[in-house]
Design an enzyme around this catalytic site. Structure first.
Site, mmCIF file in Angstrom:
data_model
loop_
_atom_site.group_PDB
_atom_site.id
_atom_site.type_symbol
_atom_site.label_atom_id
_atom_site.label_comp_id
_atom_site.label_asym_id
_atom_site.label_seq_id
_atom_site.Cartn_x
_atom_site.Cartn_y
_atom_site.Cartn_z
ATOM 1 N N GLY A 25 23.689 39.918 -45.355
ATOM 2 C CA GLY A 25 22.556 40.062 -44.540
ATOM 3 C C GLY A 25 22.871 41.117 -43.467
ATOM 4 N N VAL A 27 22.935 28.503 -51.168
ATOM 5 C CA VAL A 27 23.600 27.488 -50.554
ATOM 6 C C VAL A 27 22.670 26.148 -50.308
ATOM 7 C CG1 VAL A 27 24.850 29.302 -49.092
ATOM 8 C CG2 VAL A 27 23.228 28.234 -48.070
ATOM 9 N N SER A 87 20.061 32.357 -43.793
ATOM 10 C CA SER A 87 18.579 32.145 -43.594
ATOM 11 C C SER A 87 17.686 33.458 -43.483
ATOM 12 C CB SER A 87 18.636 31.266 -42.153
ATOM 13 O OG SER A 87 17.053 31.310 -42.158
ATOM 14 N N ALA A 139 24.380 29.416 -37.111
ATOM 15 C CA ALA A 139 23.562 30.590 -36.439
ATOM 16 C C ALA A 139 22.312 30.098 -36.027
ATOM 17 C CB ALA A 139 23.503 31.927 -37.402
ATOM 18 N N TYR A 160 10.626 28.445 -39.984
ATOM 19 C CA TYR A 160 11.932 28.778 -39.441
ATOM 20 C C TYR A 160 12.216 28.122 -38.129
ATOM 21 C CZ TYR A 160 15.160 32.520 -37.659
ATOM 22 O OH TYR A 160 16.200 33.355 -37.250
ATOM 23 N N THR A 203 18.216 40.777 -32.435
ATOM 24 C CA THR A 203 19.288 41.571 -32.521
ATOM 25 C C THR A 203 19.202 42.492 -33.400
ATOM 26 O OG1 THR A 203 20.834 39.711 -31.929
ATOM 27 C CG2 THR A 203 21.740 41.401 -33.051
HETATM 28 P P1 NAD Z 1 18.931 38.868 -42.863
HETATM 29 O O1 NAD Z 1 17.921 38.269 -43.793
HETATM 30 O O2 NAD Z 1 19.572 40.165 -42.856
HETATM 31 O O3 NAD Z 1 20.334 37.753 -43.460
HETATM 32 C C1 NAD Z 1 20.079 36.565 -43.821
HETATM 33 C C2 NAD Z 1 21.076 36.464 -45.289
HETATM 34 O O4 NAD Z 1 20.930 34.894 -45.549
HETATM 35 C C3 NAD Z 1 20.637 37.487 -46.313
HETATM 36 O O5 NAD Z 1 21.525 37.852 -47.100
HETATM 37 C C4 NAD Z 1 20.079 36.272 -47.376
HETATM 38 O O6 NAD Z 1 19.960 36.812 -48.711
HETATM 39 C C5 NAD Z 1 20.859 35.381 -47.091
HETATM 40 N N1 NAD Z 1 20.228 33.791 -47.517
HETATM 41 C C6 NAD Z 1 18.958 33.330 -47.142
HETATM 42 N N2 NAD Z 1 18.853 32.095 -47.866
HETATM 43 C C7 NAD Z 1 20.112 32.003 -48.519
HETATM 44 C C8 NAD Z 1 20.651 30.902 -49.583
HETATM 45 N N3 NAD Z 1 19.496 29.757 -49.676
HETATM 46 N N4 NAD Z 1 21.600 31.077 -49.846
HETATM 47 C C9 NAD Z 1 22.472 31.984 -49.689
HETATM 48 N N5 NAD Z 1 22.211 32.981 -48.962
HETATM 49 C C10 NAD Z 1 21.043 33.229 -48.324
HETATM 50 O O7 NAD Z 1 18.921 37.973 -41.413
HETATM 51 P P2 NAD Z 1 19.952 38.256 -40.213
HETATM 52 O O8 NAD Z 1 19.204 38.794 -39.104
HETATM 53 O O9 NAD Z 1 21.295 38.913 -40.505
HETATM 54 O O10 NAD Z 1 20.227 36.876 -39.511
HETATM 55 C C11 NAD Z 1 21.422 36.243 -39.902
HETATM 56 C C12 NAD Z 1 21.338 34.841 -39.211
HETATM 57 O O11 NAD Z 1 21.122 35.192 -37.935
HETATM 58 C C13 NAD Z 1 20.336 33.918 -39.572
HETATM 59 O O12 NAD Z 1 20.752 32.678 -39.726
HETATM 60 C C14 NAD Z 1 19.180 34.032 -38.602
HETATM 61 O O13 NAD Z 1 18.388 32.965 -38.350
HETATM 62 C C15 NAD Z 1 20.012 34.275 -37.427
HETATM 63 N N6 NAD Z 1 19.254 34.975 -36.325
HETATM 64 C C16 NAD Z 1 19.151 36.458 -36.363
HETATM 65 C C17 NAD Z 1 18.507 37.078 -35.285
HETATM 66 C C18 NAD Z 1 18.203 38.479 -35.423
HETATM 67 O O14 NAD Z 1 17.588 38.921 -34.661
HETATM 68 N N7 NAD Z 1 18.899 39.366 -36.335
HETATM 69 C C19 NAD Z 1 17.736 36.367 -34.160
HETATM 70 C C20 NAD Z 1 18.023 35.095 -34.437
HETATM 71 C C21 NAD Z 1 18.795 34.150 -35.247
#
Ligand code: NAD
Ligand code: UDP
Length: 330
Positions: free
Chosen positions: A10, A57, A76, A115, A146, A176
């Site tokens: 991600g 996962v 996620s 996270a 979510y 972010t």
């Molecule tokens: P993203 O969608 O780019 O990355 C999430 C990754 O999780 C992806 O690569 C996806 O393929 C993987 N994934 C999802 N379900 C899965 C599963 N069942 N098994 C294996 N892999 C799985 O999102 P991100 O922005 O990089 O967010 C990463 C984490 O940070 C998440 O948990 C998100 O909730 C949390 N978060 C991000 C933000 C933000 O602004 N970017 C804000 C709040 C929380």
């Protein structure tokens, strides 16, 4: 340290992998590419301290024969269009996926980090949001897959800490942004940057008076690393907000994009999505006192880096400037 990171393909996962490898740690990345990108894995495949396992996962984590120091559970979907397209998968990765990751940490005697998100505060009635605020969440609305998944994930993380004495940490991440976001993720930063680079109108949902506080990804990663290495004995188990307290209305945000990419860009108003939070800004007092952490990258600097990483040629074309630049010039 040897770290297992779920969600490694991600946006955030790729930056965290990069930092952990730079710091000399080994990383086992796990992802099923539900919302991630293969190219984020390919970045590290040649690195001797990186290995990747493709797995869901929620169904189970791979058997790991090596010792583990940390399990970081970042898997996620995170963008509203992605999690609303995959509602059941989002609930499952917050629920069963989190328990699988906790069990892996427990069986290896590793520490665990979740996270979590500012979405646990929902459409907040307390502003800015401190960790002590319980939130205002619609339990069955469009965002509930979510929000409630992450609230459950926090609850089971605490349950493992209380029941099994697992060394756990929880971060609540606020909006972010940065390089390597999926161009089609539908989040406001991605949408407006890509629309601007193509000279298209900037889409504003509602009247644009709702606010967000935007954090550049390197600040988030620094906070994660500080929490991983913080001294035991402090109150490390309670949630920690990681976000940039500089708050912008979405209209103000569009103004910043126009300053950077072209004052000529038009704005197009669209309907406000259901349950869209009207205001969001982190209270970061806890992260400041616990970790000595605060964000360093202002919005304009972070956006310029992201834009430069994306398409430097398009950026200068959009500004009508006659410059010759190379990628990463910022
Ligand atoms: P993203 O969608 O780019 O990355 C999430 C990754 O999780 C992806 O690569 C996806 O393929 C993987 N994934 C999802 N379900 C899965 C599963 N069942 N098994 C294996 N892999 C799985 O999102 P991100 O922005 O990089 O967010 C990463 C984490 O940070 C998440 O948990 C998100 O909730 C949390 N978060 C991000 C933000 C933000 O602004 N970017 C804000 C709040 C929380
Ligand atoms: N938004 C917008 N235009 C877009 C995409 C999003 O005005 O093209 C708004 C959205 O309604 C929300 C804010 O921008 O009020 C942040 O949306 P995002 O999806 O980035 O994150 P979240 O709502 O999860 O904070």
């Amino acid at each position: 340290m040897r770290v297992l990171l779920t969600g490694s393909a991600g946006f955030v996962g790729s930056h965290l992998t990069e930092r952990l490898l730079e710091d000399g740690h080994s990383v086992i990345g796990v992802d099923n590419y539900l919302s991630g990108q293969q190219r984020n894995t390919e970045l590290f495949l040649g690195h001797p301290a990186f290995r990747f396992v493709q797995a869901d996962v929620s169904l189970g984590l791979p058997n790991i024969s090596e010792s583990l120091d940390w399990v970081l559970h970042f898997a996620s979907p995170a963008s509203p269009p992605h999690y609303q397209q995959h509602q059941v998968e989002t609930l499952m990765v917050g629920a069963q996926g989190t328990q699988n990751a906790l069990e892996l940490a427990r069986s290896h005697g590793a520490a665990f980090m979740l996270a979590s998100t500012s979405e646990v505060y929902g459409d907040p009635h307390v502003h800015p949001q401190p960790e002590s605020y319980w939130g205002h969440v619609n339990p069955n609305g469009l965002r509930s897959c979510y929000d409630e998944a992450k609230r459950y994930a926090e609850a089971i993380t605490f349950a493992y800490h209380r029941t099994h004495g697992l060394d756990t940490r929880i971060i609540r991440i606020f909006n972010t942004y940065g390089p390597r976001m999926r161009p089609d993720d539908g989040r406001v930063v991605t949408n407006l940057v890509h629309q601007a680079l193509k000279g298209q109108p900037l889409t504003i949902y509602g009247d644009g008076s709702q606010t967000r506080s935007f954090q550049y990804v390197s600040d988030l990663v620094e906070g994660v690393v500080r929490l991983m290495t913080a001294k035991a004995g402090d109150d490390l188990h309670g949630p920690v907000n990681l976000g940039n307290p500089d708050e912008y209305s979405i209209l103000e945000f569009a103004t910043v994009i126009r300053e950077l990419l072209g004052e000529h860009l038009k704005v197009e108003f669209r309907a406000l999505p259901q349950d869209d939070p009207m205001q969001r800004r982190p209270d970061i007092s806890r992260a400041k006192s616990l970790l000595g952490w605060e964000p360093r990258v202002p919005l304009r600097t972070g956006l310029a880096r992201m834009i430069s990483d994306l398409q430097p040629a398009a950026r200068f074309a959009a500004q009508g400037q006659n410059h010759s630049v190379s990628a990463g010039a910022d």
